[in-house]
Design a protein around this motif. Structure first.
Motif, PDB file in Angstrom:
ATOM      1  N   LEU A 115       0.850  -1.278   0.150  1.00 26.28           N
ATOM      2  CA  LEU A 115      -0.078   0.160  -0.064  1.00 26.28           C
ATOM      3  C   LEU A 115       0.825   1.352   0.042  1.00 26.28           C
ATOM      4  CD1 LEU A 115      -2.563  -1.005   2.688  1.00 26.28           C
ATOM      5  CD2 LEU A 115      -3.137  -0.696   0.014  1.00 26.28           C
ATOM      6  N   ALA A 116       1.885   1.313   0.725  1.00 25.33           N
ATOM      7  CA  ALA A 116       2.817   2.348   1.115  1.00 25.33           C
ATOM      8  C   ALA A 116       3.510   2.836  -0.423  1.00 25.33           C
ATOM      9  CB  ALA A 116       3.907   2.279   2.101  1.00 25.33           C
ATOM     10  N   ASP A 117       3.778   1.761  -1.325  1.00 24.87           N
ATOM     11  CA  ASP A 117       4.382   1.800  -2.496  1.00 24.87           C
ATOM     12  C   ASP A 117       3.396   2.283  -3.351  1.00 24.87           C
ATOM     13  OD1 ASP A 117       6.706   1.037  -4.287  1.00 24.87           O
ATOM     14  OD2 ASP A 117       5.257  -0.043  -5.579  1.00 24.87           O
ATOM     15  N   ARG A 118       1.981   2.225  -3.131  1.00 23.54           N
ATOM     16  CA  ARG A 118       1.088   2.525  -4.279  1.00 23.54           C
ATOM     17  C   ARG A 118       0.640   4.107  -3.941  1.00 23.54           C
ATOM     18  NH1 ARG A 118      -0.227  -0.842  -8.543  1.00 23.54           N
ATOM     19  NH2 ARG A 118      -2.134  -0.202  -9.534  1.00 23.54           N
ATOM     20  N   THR A 119       0.687   4.471  -2.656  1.00 24.89           N
ATOM     21  CA  THR A 119      -0.101   5.800  -2.210  1.00 24.89           C
ATOM     22  C   THR A 119       0.435   5.988  -0.785  1.00 24.89           C
ATOM     23  OG1 THR A 119      -2.250   6.735  -1.751  1.00 24.89           O
ATOM     24  CG2 THR A 119      -1.808   4.400  -1.301  1.00 24.89           C
ATOM     25  N   PRO A 120       0.496   7.424  -0.597  1.00 23.51           N
ATOM     26  CA  PRO A 120       0.587   7.822   0.686  1.00 23.51           C
ATOM     27  C   PRO A 120      -0.360   7.282   1.783  1.00 23.51           C
ATOM     28  CG  PRO A 120       0.949   9.644  -0.675  1.00 23.51           C
ATOM     29  CD  PRO A 120       0.477   8.504  -1.550  1.00 23.51           C
ATOM     30  N   LEU A 121       0.216   6.711   2.845  1.00 22.59           N
ATOM     31  CA  LEU A 121      -1.019   6.092   3.849  1.00 22.59           C
ATOM     32  C   LEU A 121      -0.698   6.491   5.178  1.00 22.59           C
ATOM     33  CD1 LEU A 121      -2.843   3.366   3.982  1.00 22.59           C
ATOM     34  CD2 LEU A 121      -0.304   2.042   4.342  1.00 22.59           C
ATOM     35  N   ALA A 122      -1.812   6.684   5.880  1.00 26.02           N
ATOM     36  CA  ALA A 122      -1.696   6.564   7.381  1.00 26.02           C
ATOM     37  C   ALA A 122      -2.166   5.350   7.939  1.00 26.02           C
ATOM     38  CB  ALA A 122      -2.643   7.774   7.952  1.00 26.02           C
ATOM     39  N   ILE A 123      -1.618   4.686   8.910  1.00 28.61           N
ATOM     40  CA  ILE A 123      -1.760   3.261   9.319  1.00 28.61           C
ATOM     41  C   ILE A 123      -2.060   3.320  10.956  1.00 28.61           C
ATOM     42  CG2 ILE A 123      -0.861   1.065  10.010  1.00 28.61           C
ATOM     43  CD1 ILE A 123       1.035   1.253   7.462  1.00 28.61           C
ATOM     44  N   LEU A 124      -3.105   3.173  11.181  1.00 27.96           N
ATOM     45  CA  LEU A 124      -3.616   3.114  12.669  1.00 27.96           C
ATOM     46  C   LEU A 124      -2.988   2.017  13.694  1.00 27.96           C
ATOM     47  CD1 LEU A 124      -5.457   4.459  14.853  1.00 27.96           C
ATOM     48  CD2 LEU A 124      -7.173   2.539  14.241  1.00 27.96           C
ATOM     49  N   TYR A 125      -2.427   1.997  14.563  1.00 19.43           N
ATOM     50  CA  TYR A 125      -1.763   1.033  15.392  1.00 19.43           C
ATOM     51  C   TYR A 125      -1.916   1.045  16.751  1.00 19.43           C
ATOM     52  CZ  TYR A 125       2.490   3.691  16.854  1.00 19.43           C
ATOM     53  OH  TYR A 125       3.017   4.667  17.801  1.00 19.43           O
TER      54      TYR A 125
END
Length: 308
Positions: free
Chosen positions: A131-141
């Protein structure tokens, strides 16, 4: 000191990650066998979860599933160390099949925000990298209890060779969650693991494999308030090559009911979707997680893991 210890842990992870794939898989099989022999926590939790979720399995069949789950869990733990400590571009070569990618691309192009719901099925760390390679991303952790553990996760989950702002890790806490609403409102993408037990007050009970499980309401709230597209995604092992793991990436549209204004209906739809994915190959689901710790108020049901 925290940063130093996290760096030392990263070096240890890198050392393990340098082992050839067949060695890593064999080491994982040995770990699983040891868990069974010692009746380790992973073994006990997986066994309890199987008893709850699949009560009709014959004893011999349940025992086989139990061994398969532990073997897959141990292999994943070691393969994740390799994924964390190798260039993401090389890791993504393990993804042999792609299904439904156009759903993500089209949702991003609409600019209305995208919520990627990623159950603990297959290897979700490889999915994060894809996903990070495809688009900027925010991940909830959910942050680990120790500062060292959190520093280590922040280090290994950084997007290797990419813009440092490519991946934003958002703590699963009230003030930080506002970042998700802001990002979705701006047409961005967020990733959420939906099958972690939330804190009391942040969820509703809904069936999961026929057992009431306290389930996060956050996915539904985000979808309703922002109008973002909700997609399910997972990287499932297909083992297309014998000397290393192979994965199939899957992206599917979520059922509309996930954004239902009635929280009970929304979490019921969420759990049903996660369950359907987990049933594809039960050994690839994270059955070593204590999913059923909290019980419905007034039910009189004990915590099934209390003996653990």
């Amino acid at each position: 000191m925290t940063a130093l210890v996290a760096r030392l842990l990263h070096l240890c992870a890198a050392a393990v990650g340098r082992l050839p794939w067949p060695w890593l898989m064999a080491l994982g099989d040995g770990m699983a066998a040891l868990w069974v022999r010692l009746d380790a926590r992973e073994s006990r939790v997986a066994r309890i979860n199987l008893e709850l979720a699949y009560p009709d399995l014959l004893p011999a069949e349940r025992a086989q599933w139990h061994r398969d789950i532990l073997r897959t869990t141990a292999r994943q733990a070691l393969e994740t160390l390799r994924l964390w400590t190798h260039p993401h571009a090389r890791n993504l070569q393990l993804v042999r099949e792609h299904h439904g990618v156009s759903l993500l691309d089209e949702a991003i192009a609409r600019g209305e925000g995208v919520i990627v719901v990623a159950p603990h099925h297959g290897n979700w760390e490889l999915l994060n990298q894809w996903l990070a390679d495809r688009t900027p991303l925010a991940i909830l952790y959910r942050p680990p209890e120790s500062a060292v553990g959190e520093a280590f996760l922040n280090r290994v989950r950084a997007a290797s060779g990419q813009d440092p702002d490519r991946v934003t890790q958002v703590r699963a806490e009230g003030p930080a969650i506002r970042q998700l609403f802001k990002r979705l409102g701006a047409g961005g993408v967020v990733g959420i693991l939906p099958d972690q037990q939330p804190k009391a007050g942040d969820g509703e009970f809904a069936p999961f494999f026929g057992v009431e499980a306290f389930t996060m309401t956050l996915v539904g709230r985000l979808a309703r308030r922002t109008g973002a597209t909700v997609l399910f995604a997972w990287c499932e092992r297909v083992d297309t090559q014998g000397d290393q793991p192979g994965f199939a990436l899957h992206i599917e549209a979520a059922p509309d009911a996930i954004a239902d204004p009635e929280p009970q209906r929304a979490v019921t739809a969420l759990n049903a979707a996660v369950e359907r994915i987990a049933r594809r190959d039960p050994a690839q689901y994270q059955w070593t997680y204590k999913r059923y710790t909290l019980r419905p108020h007034g039910s009189g049901e004990p915590n099934p893991y209390a003996r653990d």
